[in-house]
Motif scaffolding. Structure first.
Motif, mmCIF file in Angstrom:
data_model
loop_
_atom_site.group_PDB
_atom_site.id
_atom_site.type_symbol
_atom_site.label_atom_id
_atom_site.label_comp_id
_atom_site.label_asym_id
_atom_site.label_seq_id
_atom_site.Cartn_x
_atom_site.Cartn_y
_atom_site.Cartn_z
ATOM 1 N N GLY A 281 6.597 13.933 6.655
ATOM 2 C CA GLY A 281 6.122 13.526 5.277
ATOM 3 C C GLY A 281 7.035 12.612 4.731
ATOM 4 N N LEU A 282 8.201 13.148 4.631
ATOM 5 C CA LEU A 282 9.384 12.677 3.787
ATOM 6 C C LEU A 282 9.424 11.099 4.603
ATOM 7 C CD1 LEU A 282 11.802 15.612 3.481
ATOM 8 C CD2 LEU A 282 10.934 14.258 1.762
ATOM 9 N N PHE A 283 9.550 11.170 5.742
ATOM 10 C CA PHE A 283 9.981 9.926 6.430
ATOM 11 C C PHE A 283 8.788 8.850 6.104
ATOM 12 C CE2 PHE A 283 8.736 7.165 10.323
ATOM 13 C CZ PHE A 283 9.788 6.674 10.367
ATOM 14 N N ASN A 284 7.759 9.341 6.300
ATOM 15 C CA ASN A 284 6.325 8.379 5.984
ATOM 16 C C ASN A 284 6.379 7.935 4.494
ATOM 17 O OD1 ASN A 284 5.227 8.779 8.407
ATOM 18 N ND2 ASN A 284 3.772 10.517 7.679
ATOM 19 N N SER A 285 7.104 8.993 3.789
ATOM 20 C CA SER A 285 7.060 8.379 2.166
ATOM 21 C C SER A 285 8.326 7.535 1.914
ATOM 22 C CB SER A 285 7.361 9.688 1.214
ATOM 23 O OG SER A 285 6.196 10.355 1.010
ATOM 24 N N VAL A 286 9.100 7.391 2.658
ATOM 25 C CA VAL A 286 10.158 6.240 2.645
ATOM 26 C C VAL A 286 9.630 5.277 3.108
ATOM 27 C CG1 VAL A 286 12.542 5.648 3.478
ATOM 28 C CG2 VAL A 286 12.104 8.131 2.983
ATOM 29 N N ILE A 287 8.817 5.037 4.302
ATOM 30 C CA ILE A 287 8.643 3.704 4.875
ATOM 31 C C ILE A 287 7.347 3.191 4.182
ATOM 32 C CG2 ILE A 287 9.390 3.995 7.083
ATOM 33 C CD1 ILE A 287 6.446 4.739 8.245
ATOM 34 N N MET A 288 6.725 4.068 3.232
ATOM 35 C CA MET A 288 5.568 3.655 2.368
ATOM 36 C C MET A 288 6.296 3.141 0.950
ATOM 37 S SD MET A 288 2.603 5.712 0.215
ATOM 38 C CE MET A 288 4.061 6.396 -0.890
ATOM 39 N N ALA A 289 6.990 3.768 0.372
ATOM 40 C CA ALA A 289 7.659 3.755 -0.999
ATOM 41 C C ALA A 289 8.508 2.578 -1.007
ATOM 42 C CB ALA A 289 8.071 4.831 -1.557
ATOM 43 N N VAL A 290 9.421 2.178 0.040
ATOM 44 C CA VAL A 290 10.345 1.168 -0.280
ATOM 45 C C VAL A 290 9.715 -0.160 -0.273
ATOM 46 C CG1 VAL A 290 12.358 0.193 0.965
ATOM 47 C CG2 VAL A 290 12.143 2.854 0.648
ATOM 48 N N PRO A 291 8.962 -0.498 0.885
ATOM 49 C CA PRO A 291 8.400 -1.815 0.612
ATOM 50 C C PRO A 291 7.373 -2.008 -0.620
ATOM 51 C CG PRO A 291 7.645 -0.511 2.718
ATOM 52 C CD PRO A 291 8.666 0.041 1.999
ATOM 53 N N ALA A 292 6.720 -0.919 -0.752
ATOM 54 C CA ALA A 292 5.776 -1.098 -1.903
ATOM 55 C C ALA A 292 6.436 -1.602 -3.187
ATOM 56 C CB ALA A 292 5.051 0.306 -1.919
ATOM 57 N N THR A 293 7.534 -0.719 -3.263
ATOM 58 C CA THR A 293 8.232 -0.872 -4.394
ATOM 59 C C THR A 293 8.871 -2.264 -4.692
ATOM 60 O OG1 THR A 293 9.059 1.576 -4.512
ATOM 61 C CG2 THR A 293 10.196 0.126 -5.910
ATOM 62 N N VAL A 294 9.625 -2.707 -3.484
ATOM 63 C CA VAL A 294 10.197 -4.127 -3.357
ATOM 64 C C VAL A 294 9.237 -4.971 -3.759
ATOM 65 C CG1 VAL A 294 11.364 -5.812 -2.174
ATOM 66 C CG2 VAL A 294 12.152 -3.339 -2.117
ATOM 67 N N PHE A 295 8.051 -5.178 -3.194
ATOM 68 C CA PHE A 295 6.871 -6.194 -3.118
ATOM 69 C C PHE A 295 6.569 -6.083 -4.676
ATOM 70 C CE2 PHE A 295 7.226 -6.602 1.469
ATOM 71 C CZ PHE A 295 7.478 -7.778 1.752
ATOM 72 N N SER A 296 6.384 -4.919 -5.095
ATOM 73 C CA SER A 296 5.640 -5.047 -6.422
ATOM 74 C C SER A 296 6.622 -5.376 -7.328
ATOM 75 C CB SER A 296 5.020 -3.549 -6.884
ATOM 76 O OG SER A 296 5.799 -2.675 -6.823
ATOM 77 N N ALA A 297 7.832 -5.213 -7.255
ATOM 78 C CA ALA A 297 8.744 -5.610 -8.263
ATOM 79 C C ALA A 297 8.709 -7.223 -8.162
ATOM 80 C CB ALA A 297 9.977 -4.883 -7.962
ATOM 81 N N LEU A 298 8.947 -7.635 -6.818
ATOM 82 C CA LEU A 298 9.065 -9.159 -6.808
ATOM 83 C C LEU A 298 7.761 -9.907 -7.362
ATOM 84 C CD1 LEU A 298 11.413 -10.732 -5.449
ATOM 85 C CD2 LEU A 298 9.964 -10.810 -3.416
ATOM 86 N N LEU A 299 6.804 -9.344 -6.981
ATOM 87 C CA LEU A 299 5.463 -10.090 -7.431
ATOM 88 C C LEU A 299 5.429 -10.032 -8.938
ATOM 89 C CD1 LEU A 299 3.068 -9.025 -4.614
ATOM 90 C CD2 LEU A 299 3.621 -11.209 -5.277
ATOM 91 N N GLY A 300 5.874 -8.727 -9.465
ATOM 92 C CA GLY A 300 5.817 -8.627 -11.013
ATOM 93 C C GLY A 300 6.850 -9.596 -11.745
ATOM 94 N N SER A 301 8.026 -9.807 -11.063
ATOM 95 C CA SER A 301 8.940 -10.774 -11.635
ATOM 96 C C SER A 301 8.356 -12.272 -11.715
ATOM 97 C CB SER A 301 10.199 -10.446 -10.945
ATOM 98 O OG SER A 301 11.013 -11.662 -10.854
#
Lengths: 331, 302
Positions: free
Chosen positions: B80-100
């Motif tokens: 679960g921890l592994f899945n959360s990492v591969i989910m949260a990292v790209p989701a965070t980066v892309f939403s930040a970039l698109l938001g910017s």
């Protein structure tokens, strides 16, 4: 629409300009600038900047507004179980069902109690915390960081902590109350107590947030205001009540709206308490009822109708806020 | 905090330790206990072989100390921890970039009719997500079954098809993360000097070039704020994970989903195990918070 057409025309014109400018002619650049006063450049700006805002806007718009519109449509059907949704006969049956459903009435009442109780207590405690920290404290940032820390935790995590705190026999809450001869109370199991227990846990998690919002405003109040109140001989309490707190109105309003969102996210907390769709007896709120109806009973249309009613409830709080922000040019 | 006060507490050197100041610090210390108490209690309980033994907030006695629960919790939650990492990292980066990008196009480049579009971004922050769940399920399961569309990927990589569900979750998180990221960046860009942009435009720089050469490099501090805040939000989220990923036992389940079911699958009353699991789940966000508390506070306050 008319905008768009002129914008596209302008775009073609500005593209030609671009090419000329690419040769390094600043003359054309200043010519462009000279035309700044006209409305022409605005429209080309719309188009030229659209690669930046349009993709995020479309993605967000589809998932947020498209989904809400679609949800409204589904709520007008009678869709249950699995298979295709039949959109041919639309009516408000699900809404009338909701208003005559005792479960819905109960959950709606609980939702209002949770929102009002949680926001009210958070605003008061957050204000006290902010005032405490605004009094020339050493290690102020350290205290602030600690008070805000619970907000960075997942509801799923805090639900585990509070299950343990509220435990009937070994939980710390009952042990403390036992010292003064009260209890033990079954905080989670008793329908009368559960809502208060949940509100208390949520206040623990989010009063730090309210504090941070207030602090941002408190720090911008000039010292002269304090001095003036002092010179007038006002006591500390009077000074805060008359001079400082009125200036926190805007902070209070924006904190209220965000806290409402957090209160509705309490779904996660209630789900994690029991690890299932049915929260402890007496703690059912509209978000939990909606998810249970749709995902446990597969009453998709009914769940959608509850969701729309919940959306309207939230809108009733958010819309005035947005209008207020818009009027003051804060958007 | 009561009655008259004659000390001038709002001057630079106003640290005089009279009874009132002492009371103030005592109150602050008590509050520290209140806010850290549940977490501390979780920690000591997770180390006890019998969670009900002794006082809840005191560390276990030497004989009752055990790290076994942490081991069990780690076994249950590691995927679960592994899945959360591969989910949260790209989701965070892309939403930040698109938001910017959205904030740049809507703030620093001004054109008529921005405000209604901007209002839609702001309003989207306050949507109760229950209002989009059923369509979301419909969309991902019937109209855009990503898992089936990408069958060759799972077959080619030899990983479970369940990861298709995780991809849906990532895209969902990006879409719903855009509004808050946009508004955070907008508040930052509003304070940025307009002259610089103006000057660059007079020199004939294109909008794209200004973003890449000027705005993006200057956005670094705000990117830190948005990334920290969004990562925490996405890591902690349960609702979308719950409806997009079939169950906590799925191979692709993020850690919050696994933890929510931990009480059921394991012995429900084993509080030591629950506490260890809760702390393990919170560990990444706690580390991020301890390192970047300032940024998180800024993200929260905006």
């Amino acid at each position: 629409m008319r905008y768009l057409l002129t914008a596209i025309r302008r775009l073609l014109a500005s593209k030609r300009n671009e090419e000329v400018r690419a040769d390094g002619g600043t003359v054309e650049g200043s010519e462009q600038a000279a035309r700044d006063d006209g409305s022409g450049l605005f429209d080309s700006d719309l188009v030229e900047s659209s690669p930046f805002w349009l993709p995020p806007f479309l993605l967000m718009g589809f998932f947020v507004y498209g989904a809400i519109a679609w949800n409204l449509l589904i709520s007008l059907t009678d869709h249950t179980g699995f298979g295709e949704i039949d959109y041919s006969s639309l009516d408000f049956e699900m809404y009338s069902r909701a208003f005559s459903d005792p479960q819905f009435i109960f959950a709606a009442r609980n939702t209002v109690v949770l929102i009002v109780g949680f926001i009210g207590v958070c605003l008061v405690i957050g204000l006290l915390l902010a005032i405490l920290l605004d009094r020339q404290i050493r290690f102020k940032n350290g205290f602030r960081t600690i008070y805000l820390l619970p907000m960075s935790l997942s509801f799923v995590v805090t639900a585990q902590f509070w299950l343990w705190m509220y435990n009937v026999n070994s939980g710390i809450i009952n042990q403390i109350l036992g010292l003064v001869g009260l209890g033990p109370y079954n905080w989670i199991g008793n329908p009368e107590l559960i809502l208060g227990a949940v509100i208390f846990a949520l206040v623990w998690q989010f009063s730090g947030y309210t504090m941070v919002v207030y602090l941002a405003t408190l720090q911008s109040i000039p010292n002269a205001h304090y001095e003036a109140a002092r010179v007038d001989g006002a006591s500390t309490i009077k000074m805060y009540w008359r001079v400082i707190i009125p200036q926190l109105r805007n902070a209070m309003i924006s904190a209220t709206v965000v806290l409402m969102v957090f209160a509705l996210k309490a779904f996660d907390f209630l789900y994690a308490l029991v690890g299932g769709y049915r929260p402890p007896k007496g703690a059912d709120i509209l978000p939990t009822l909606m998810v249970r109806m749709a995902y446990q009973n597969n009453e998709w249309a009914y769940g959608s109708a509850i969701a729309i009613l919940l959306f309207l409830l939230a809108l009733g709080i958010v819309a005035p806020y947005l209008y207020h922000q818009h009027k003051h040019g804060n958007l | 905090m009561t009655g008259e006060t004659t000390t001038d507490e709002r001057t630079e050197s106003g640290f005089d330790f009279d009874a009132k100041r002492l009371g103030l610090y005592a109150t602050l210390a008590l509050l520290v206990g209140f806010f850290l108490g549940p977490i501390e209690m979780g920690l000591v309980t997770s180390l006890k072989s019998d969670p009900t033994a002794g006082v809840p907030f005191l560390p276990p006695s030497a004989s009752g100390l055990t790290f076994e629960k942490w081991g069990t919790a780690f076994e249950a939650l590691s995927s679960g921890l592994f899945n959360s990492v591969i989910m949260a990292v790209p989701a965070t980066v892309f939403s930040a970039l698109l938001g910017s990008m959205a904030a740049y196009g809507l703030t620093q480049i001004s054109w008529k009719g921005q405000i209604p579009i901007l209002s839609l971004f702001v309003a989207a922050i306050f949507i109760p997500y229950q209002a989009v769940l059923v369509p979301l399920t419909q969309f991902w399961s019937i109209y855009f079954p990503l898992t089936d569309l990408l069958w060759f990927v799972w077959a080619g990589l030899g990983i479970s098809e369940e990861y298709g569900e995780l991809l849906k979750l990532i895209i969902t998180h990006i879409a719903y993360g855009i509004p808050i990221c946009t508004i955070l960046f907008r508040s930052f860009y509003k304070g940025m000097s307009e002259e610089m942009i103006e000057a660059a435009r007079l020199d004939g720089a294109s909008i794209r070039r200004i973003y890449r050469r000027i705005v993006l490099p200057l956005s670094t501090p705000m990117f830190a704020v948005v990334l920290i805040y969004q990562f925490t939000q996405i890591w902690n989220e349960l609702l979308f994970a719950l409806i997009l990923i079939s169950s906590g036992t799925s191979e692709a389940a993020p850690v919050t989903l696994v933890l929510a079911g931990l009480g059921e699958s394991q012995e429900g009353l084993d509080f030591a195990l629950r506490m260890a699991g809760a702390l393990l789940t919170a560990l990444p966000t706690l580390i991020v918070y301890v390192l970047f508390g300032e940024e998180f506070a800024e993200g929260a306050a905006t």
